[in-house]
Design an enzyme around this catalytic site. Sequence first.
Site, PDB file in Angstrom:
ATOM      1  N   ALA A 195       0.809  -1.225   0.075  1.00 26.99           N
ATOM      2  CA  ALA A 195       0.040  -0.058  -0.113  1.00 26.99           C
ATOM      3  C   ALA A 195       0.887   1.220   0.143  1.00 26.99           C
ATOM      4  O   ALA A 195       1.803   1.420   0.921  1.00 26.99           O
ATOM      5  CB  ALA A 195      -0.876   0.120   1.279  1.00 26.99           C
ATOM      6  N   GLU A 196       0.875   2.314  -0.926  1.00 29.78           N
ATOM      7  CA  GLU A 196       1.645   3.126  -1.115  1.00 29.78           C
ATOM      8  C   GLU A 196       1.833   4.109  -0.073  1.00 29.78           C
ATOM      9  O   GLU A 196       2.640   4.872   0.028  1.00 29.78           O
ATOM     10  CB  GLU A 196       1.434   3.969  -2.613  1.00 29.78           C
ATOM     11  N   ASP A 197       0.850   4.055   0.855  1.00 33.90           N
ATOM     12  CA  ASP A 197       1.055   5.072   1.983  1.00 33.90           C
ATOM     13  C   ASP A 197       1.889   4.503   2.694  1.00 33.90           C
ATOM     14  O   ASP A 197       2.459   5.290   4.184  1.00 33.90           O
ATOM     15  CB  ASP A 197      -0.438   5.460   2.587  1.00 33.90           C
TER      16      ASP A 197
ATOM     17  N   SER B 260       8.386   3.916   0.164  1.00 36.37           N
ATOM     18  CA  SER B 260       7.400   3.390  -0.390  1.00 36.37           C
ATOM     19  C   SER B 260       7.384   3.557  -2.005  1.00 36.37           C
ATOM     20  O   SER B 260       7.159   2.631  -2.750  1.00 36.37           O
ATOM     21  CB  SER B 260       6.129   3.822   0.132  1.00 36.37           C
TER      22      SER B 260
END
Lengths: 220, 230
Positions: free
Chosen positions: A48-50, A91
């Site tokens: 998840a990019e966060d 990330s």
Amino acid sequence: MNREETRAFIAKRAARELHNGDVVNLGIGVPSLVSAYLPDDVRVTLHAEDGIVDEGPWPDPSNTEPGYIIDASGRPTSALPGGSYIDSSLSFALMRGGHIDCTVLGALQVDAEGNIANWIIPGKLVPGMGGAMDLVIGAKRVIVAMEHTVKGAPKIMKRCTLPLTAVGCVNLIITNMCVLEVTPEGLLMTEINPEYTVAEVQAATEAELIVSPNLKPMAS
Amino acid sequence: MPKFITPEEAVARIPHGATLMVGGFMGCGNAHTLVTALANSGKGEFTLICNDGAVLNGPDGSECYGVAKLIRNRQVKRLIASHVGLNPEVGQQMNEGSLQVDLIPQGSFAEMIRAGGAGLGGVLTPTGVGTPVEDSPLVYSTVELEGKRYLMMRPLRAEFALVSGYYIDRKGNIWYRGTTRNFNHVMALAADTVIAEADYIVECGQIAPENVVTPGILVDYVVQKRRRTL
């Protein structure tokens, strides 16, 4: 198929593209459904990019404080044991650096050259690109999973008319009508939903389709 | 050693028109107590560097979550972000012409901040090539190296960074909980003055050196987070 069945059909077919051990980033909408349809013998690591590597299933009832752990859609979630929380710079290094095996994401338009537009409709919708541009240029395999048309209008174009997210990065397009591989010659239809004829799919597509001699029925 | 002050004392140091970085993703990891104090300060004309405009109807029950308070109060004149779609008030103020918004890809955004804090002159990235990002004022130029095209992005710095940590010790060392780490870590590197808020202020040694994410030498002021910050 009603809307929900259509979305599930696309997500199920997309799930078959993932391999055991893949590191995968799933976009919002139909792609977010994909993890629910993975075969039992396929285990992927969700990014998840966060800032999550190895995101757990959602909704996560153990997450009672959503102010601290969310995924990229804002859903309360958590990392699995063995997963990690990372900062945004790392990330996105995972994306751009080619450490993500596959991404499945939606699109407003895709085209015969593998260009994708999924972040802005000038004058109407200006949400911003978020992480989409980094994701599609960095992931090793880019799969667009979406409904074939929007309100009857084609989304698979000769050339995208909306501002691009990235150039020439899409590998595979999965819709409720068919599966298309992006090839140097154009869009190769390898599977077709038996509910439709080739002529019907072509009529719903602006780009010219190349029909594979081994065209198979699309199974979800 | 950082100074330990109240949120109001911290905000008093921030002038009208300042350039601010605020960590967070959709409000998760915003320095909620500092942002609330800033929202109550009456100051404005800020340039806000934040991944997004946060969201309305926050999980803490707030009508405007995190930096959405600053947008609602029209305290921001320019927003540098990657995504603003989840706070419709950003789009409204953009269309009215009262808020300038510069959108840049999220990964470029993170690296531009890191570059600003790491003494680098820019970021060379393939992200955004062939897209409207090429026209952004935050891009120096497009370059081709060994047959591949890149955008040369400007570094980003701010006068103040407002960051949020879970445990912060007496020397300002920060440990983050969950996904609140996001942009807080890089932003602590890229501002003249770094103000950090802590869920818990702890003694030195309570965060093992191996577990410190952001070293305290970057932190100038620490405030205690207030549990309800509506």
